[in-house]
Design a protein around this motif. Structure first.
Motif, PDB file in Angstrom:
ATOM      1  N   GLY A   1       0.515  -1.276  -0.083  1.00 41.44           N
ATOM      2  CA  GLY A   1       0.111  -0.176   0.095  1.00 41.44           C
ATOM      3  C   GLY A   1       0.806   1.282  -0.008  1.00 41.44           C
ATOM      4  N   ASP A   2       2.100   1.347  -0.176  1.00 40.87           N
ATOM      5  CA  ASP A   2       2.856   2.219  -0.227  1.00 40.87           C
ATOM      6  C   ASP A   2       2.887   2.839  -1.747  1.00 40.87           C
ATOM      7  OD1 ASP A   2       4.936   4.552  -0.125  1.00 40.87           O
ATOM      8  OD2 ASP A   2       6.686   3.019   0.467  1.00 40.87           O
ATOM      9  N   PRO A   3       2.367   4.167  -1.655  1.00 36.09           N
ATOM     10  CA  PRO A   3       2.083   4.593  -3.125  1.00 36.09           C
ATOM     11  C   PRO A   3       3.491   5.325  -3.543  1.00 36.09           C
ATOM     12  CG  PRO A   3       1.096   6.115  -1.320  1.00 36.09           C
ATOM     13  CD  PRO A   3       1.470   5.007  -0.648  1.00 36.09           C
ATOM     14  N   ARG A   4       4.173   5.786  -2.892  1.00 37.97           N
ATOM     15  CA  ARG A   4       5.478   6.113  -3.030  1.00 37.97           C
ATOM     16  C   ARG A   4       6.602   5.140  -3.855  1.00 37.97           C
ATOM     17  NH1 ARG A   4       8.143   9.200  -6.103  1.00 37.97           N
ATOM     18  NH2 ARG A   4      10.345   9.749  -5.203  1.00 37.97           N
ATOM     19  N   ALA A   5       6.341   3.994  -3.142  1.00 42.74           N
ATOM     20  CA  ALA A   5       7.033   2.764  -3.770  1.00 42.74           C
ATOM     21  C   ALA A   5       6.623   2.357  -4.711  1.00 42.74           C
ATOM     22  CB  ALA A   5       7.057   1.736  -2.866  1.00 42.74           C
ATOM     23  N   ALA A   6       5.297   2.598  -5.339  1.00 43.90           N
ATOM     24  CA  ALA A   6       4.679   2.188  -6.475  1.00 43.90           C
ATOM     25  C   ALA A   6       5.569   3.030  -7.768  1.00 43.90           C
ATOM     26  CB  ALA A   6       3.411   2.254  -6.618  1.00 43.90           C
ATOM     27  N   GLU A   7       5.373   4.477  -7.372  1.00 41.63           N
ATOM     28  CA  GLU A   7       6.057   5.354  -8.061  1.00 41.63           C
ATOM     29  C   GLU A   7       7.290   5.414  -8.603  1.00 41.63           C
ATOM     30  OE1 GLU A   7       4.886   9.469  -6.509  1.00 41.63           O
ATOM     31  OE2 GLU A   7       2.921   9.105  -6.665  1.00 41.63           O
ATOM     32  N   GLN A   8       8.148   5.070  -7.408  1.00 42.64           N
ATOM     33  CA  GLN A   8       9.500   4.463  -7.523  1.00 42.64           C
ATOM     34  C   GLN A   8       9.860   3.422  -8.531  1.00 42.64           C
ATOM     35  OE1 GLN A   8      10.681   4.282  -3.489  1.00 42.64           O
ATOM     36  NE2 GLN A   8      11.937   6.326  -3.748  1.00 42.64           N
ATOM     37  N   VAL A   9       8.971   2.472  -8.296  1.00 43.25           N
ATOM     38  CA  VAL A   9       9.168   1.226  -9.338  1.00 43.25           C
ATOM     39  C   VAL A   9       8.932   1.391 -10.946  1.00 43.25           C
ATOM     40  CG1 VAL A   9       8.084  -1.133 -10.066  1.00 43.25           C
ATOM     41  CG2 VAL A   9       8.353  -0.484  -7.568  1.00 43.25           C
ATOM     42  N   VAL A  10       7.987   2.566 -10.937  1.00 38.57           N
ATOM     43  CA  VAL A  10       7.635   2.781 -12.408  1.00 38.57           C
ATOM     44  C   VAL A  10       8.902   4.006 -12.920  1.00 38.57           C
ATOM     45  CG1 VAL A  10       6.000   4.254 -13.751  1.00 38.57           C
ATOM     46  CG2 VAL A  10       5.101   2.791 -12.335  1.00 38.57           C
ATOM     47  N   GLU A  11       9.234   4.683 -11.975  1.00 41.47           N
ATOM     48  CA  GLU A  11      10.441   5.463 -12.374  1.00 41.47           C
ATOM     49  C   GLU A  11      11.511   4.718 -12.799  1.00 41.47           C
ATOM     50  OE1 GLU A  11      11.465   8.215  -9.316  1.00 41.47           O
ATOM     51  OE2 GLU A  11       9.325   9.236  -9.355  1.00 41.47           O
ATOM     52  N   MET A  12      11.893   3.605 -11.955  1.00 36.89           N
ATOM     53  CA  MET A  12      13.040   2.842 -12.181  1.00 36.89           C
ATOM     54  C   MET A  12      13.036   1.883 -13.362  1.00 36.89           C
ATOM     55  SD  MET A  12      13.965   1.549  -8.333  1.00 36.89           S
ATOM     56  CE  MET A  12      15.565   1.060  -8.745  1.00 36.89           C
ATOM     57  N   LEU A  13      11.553   1.487 -13.781  1.00 33.91           N
ATOM     58  CA  LEU A  13      11.485   0.635 -14.882  1.00 33.91           C
ATOM     59  C   LEU A  13      10.809   1.364 -16.005  1.00 33.91           C
ATOM     60  CD1 LEU A  13      10.136  -2.660 -12.822  1.00 33.91           C
ATOM     61  CD2 LEU A  13      12.241  -2.255 -13.779  1.00 33.91           C
ATOM     62  N   TYR A  14      10.840   2.465 -15.943  1.00 29.30           N
ATOM     63  CA  TYR A  14      10.287   3.334 -17.090  1.00 29.30           C
ATOM     64  C   TYR A  14      10.767   3.125 -18.398  1.00 29.30           C
ATOM     65  CZ  TYR A  14       7.895   7.156 -19.441  1.00 29.30           C
ATOM     66  OH  TYR A  14       6.841   7.990 -20.212  1.00 29.30           O
TER      67      TYR A  14
ATOM     68  N   ARG B   1      -4.136   2.626 -14.816  1.00 36.03           N
ATOM     69  CA  ARG B   1      -5.001   1.472 -14.782  1.00 36.03           C
ATOM     70  C   ARG B   1      -4.328   0.379 -13.467  1.00 36.03           C
ATOM     71  NH1 ARG B   1      -7.868  -0.694 -20.478  1.00 36.03           N
ATOM     72  NH2 ARG B   1      -8.647   1.756 -20.947  1.00 36.03           N
ATOM     73  N   MET B   2      -2.885   0.318 -13.626  1.00 30.51           N
ATOM     74  CA  MET B   2      -2.428  -0.386 -12.580  1.00 30.51           C
ATOM     75  C   MET B   2      -2.626  -0.005 -11.364  1.00 30.51           C
ATOM     76  SD  MET B   2       1.040  -2.401 -14.399  1.00 30.51           S
ATOM     77  CE  MET B   2       1.893  -0.564 -14.942  1.00 30.51           C
ATOM     78  N   HIS B   3      -2.411   1.407 -11.301  1.00 29.69           N
ATOM     79  CA  HIS B   3      -2.649   2.173 -10.036  1.00 29.69           C
ATOM     80  C   HIS B   3      -3.972   1.906  -9.555  1.00 29.69           C
ATOM     81  CE1 HIS B   3      -1.193   5.031  -7.097  1.00 29.69           C
ATOM     82  NE2 HIS B   3      -2.366   5.937  -7.147  1.00 29.69           N
ATOM     83  N   HIS B   4      -4.933   2.240 -10.409  1.00 30.32           N
ATOM     84  CA  HIS B   4      -6.092   2.574  -9.899  1.00 30.32           C
ATOM     85  C   HIS B   4      -6.936   1.047  -9.585  1.00 30.32           C
ATOM     86  CE1 HIS B   4      -6.687   6.673 -10.137  1.00 30.32           C
ATOM     87  NE2 HIS B   4      -6.284   6.616 -11.449  1.00 30.32           N
ATOM     88  N   GLY B   5      -6.251  -0.120 -10.391  1.00 32.83           N
ATOM     89  CA  GLY B   5      -6.528  -1.520 -10.047  1.00 32.83           C
ATOM     90  C   GLY B   5      -6.008  -1.768  -8.546  1.00 32.83           C
ATOM     91  N   GLY B   6      -5.240  -1.308  -8.079  1.00 29.85           N
ATOM     92  CA  GLY B   6      -4.982  -1.635  -6.423  1.00 29.85           C
ATOM     93  C   GLY B   6      -4.119  -2.684  -6.195  1.00 29.85           C
ATOM     94  N   ASP B   7      -4.093  -3.869  -6.867  1.00 31.05           N
ATOM     95  CA  ASP B   7      -3.356  -4.901  -6.521  1.00 31.05           C
ATOM     96  C   ASP B   7      -1.902  -4.835  -7.254  1.00 31.05           C
ATOM     97  OD1 ASP B   7      -2.630  -7.435  -5.479  1.00 31.05           O
ATOM     98  OD2 ASP B   7      -3.634  -8.628  -7.096  1.00 31.05           O
ATOM     99  N   LEU B   8      -1.035  -4.248  -6.429  1.00 29.84           N
ATOM    100  CA  LEU B   8       0.259  -4.041  -7.036  1.00 29.84           C
ATOM    101  C   LEU B   8       1.454  -5.108  -6.358  1.00 29.84           C
ATOM    102  CD1 LEU B   8       0.360  -0.313  -7.441  1.00 29.84           C
ATOM    103  CD2 LEU B   8      -0.079  -1.979  -9.311  1.00 29.84           C
ATOM    104  N   ASP B   9       0.945  -6.303  -5.925  1.00 29.24           N
ATOM    105  CA  ASP B   9       1.527  -7.145  -5.178  1.00 29.24           C
ATOM    106  C   ASP B   9       2.320  -8.078  -6.347  1.00 29.24           C
ATOM    107  OD1 ASP B   9       2.823  -8.375  -3.070  1.00 29.24           O
ATOM    108  OD2 ASP B   9       1.252  -9.426  -2.623  1.00 29.24           O
ATOM    109  N   PHE B  10       3.805  -7.756  -6.602  1.00 32.20           N
ATOM    110  CA  PHE B  10       4.385  -8.749  -7.564  1.00 32.20           C
ATOM    111  C   PHE B  10       5.618  -9.360  -6.864  1.00 32.20           C
ATOM    112  CE2 PHE B  10       2.251  -4.927  -9.770  1.00 32.20           C
ATOM    113  CZ  PHE B  10       1.509  -5.929 -10.747  1.00 32.20           C
ATOM    114  N   ALA B  11       5.980 -10.455  -7.285  1.00 35.46           N
ATOM    115  CA  ALA B  11       7.004 -11.224  -6.724  1.00 35.46           C
ATOM    116  C   ALA B  11       8.392 -10.428  -7.086  1.00 35.46           C
ATOM    117  CB  ALA B  11       7.217 -12.439  -7.032  1.00 35.46           C
ATOM    118  N   ASP B  12       8.504 -10.027  -8.332  1.00 33.61           N
ATOM    119  CA  ASP B  12       9.767  -9.321  -8.868  1.00 33.61           C
ATOM    120  C   ASP B  12       9.451  -8.480 -10.234  1.00 33.61           C
ATOM    121  OD1 ASP B  12       9.374 -11.244 -11.005  1.00 33.61           O
ATOM    122  OD2 ASP B  12      11.000 -12.579 -10.015  1.00 33.61           O
TER     123      ASP B  12
END
Length: 183
Positions: free
Chosen positions: A14-27, A59-70
């Motif tokens: 549920g950390d929104p900043r972590a999700a943003e950082q993932v997208v930045e790193m994998l852009y 869509r991924m962000h609003h989908g909510g379930d951003l739990d990925f293994a890697d």
């Protein structure tokens, strides 16, 4: 555990900043996926690479379930979301014109190696892929990851936890199924 995996787990918690950082790193990887997806759809969409990445992220962000293994699981999911974005855009355009001047094209047995040329054809491929998913979900995943996501056989094998040879066999089976379904 890599930094991306740690951030993906934090985003899943549920950390929104972590999700943003993932997208930045994998852009750059997301841009590559989008470029691959748009190249396959030719002139069927009005989206550019950046628009597809951003729409997919929303869509991924609003989908909510951003739990990925890697990272690979995240990119496989991103490829599926990008596919959905393109299909939704095509469906919206189809709803506007209801087949008016749509050209009907028949695919040959090399369906997985060719680019759909019309909205109708792209939708037929999508429906055949959905039918394949009901028969064998892993075959559909292989097609989505390879055809729509541009992942290599090694990346797909790693993501699905199977051997590369299994991915190759699944790819052959999926191509045969799709070719028969699209006749």
């Amino acid at each position: 555990m890599t930094e991306i995996t740690t951030l993906l787990r934090a985003a899943g918690s549920g950390d929104p900043r972590a999700a943003e950082q993932v997208v930045e790193m994998l852009y750059a990887d997301l841009q590559r996926l989008a470029r691959s997806r748009l190249r396959r759809s030719g002139e069927l969409t009005l989206l550019d690479t950046t628009s597809l990445v951003h729409e997919s992220y929303l869509r991924m962000h609003h989908g909510g379930d951003l739990d990925f293994a890697d990272r690979k699981h995240f990119l496989a999911y991103a490829a599926r979301v990008m596919h959905t974005v393109v299909i939704d855009l095509v469906r919206a355009r189809q709803a506007d014109r209801r087949g008016g001047e749509a050209m009907h094209v028949t695919l040959n047995t090399a369906v997985a190696d060719t680019t759909p040329q019309s909205d109708d054809e792209l939708l037929r491929v999508h429906e055949a892929l959905q039918e394949l998913a009901t028969v064998d979900a892993r075959l559909a995943q292989v097609v989505e990851m390879r055809y729509f996501g541009g992942l290599s056989e090694a990346e797909i094998a790693d993501c699905l936890g199977v051997t590369e040879r299994t991915v190759q066999r699944d790819w052959q089976k999926a191509r045969l199924f799709l070719a028969a379904a699209l006749k």
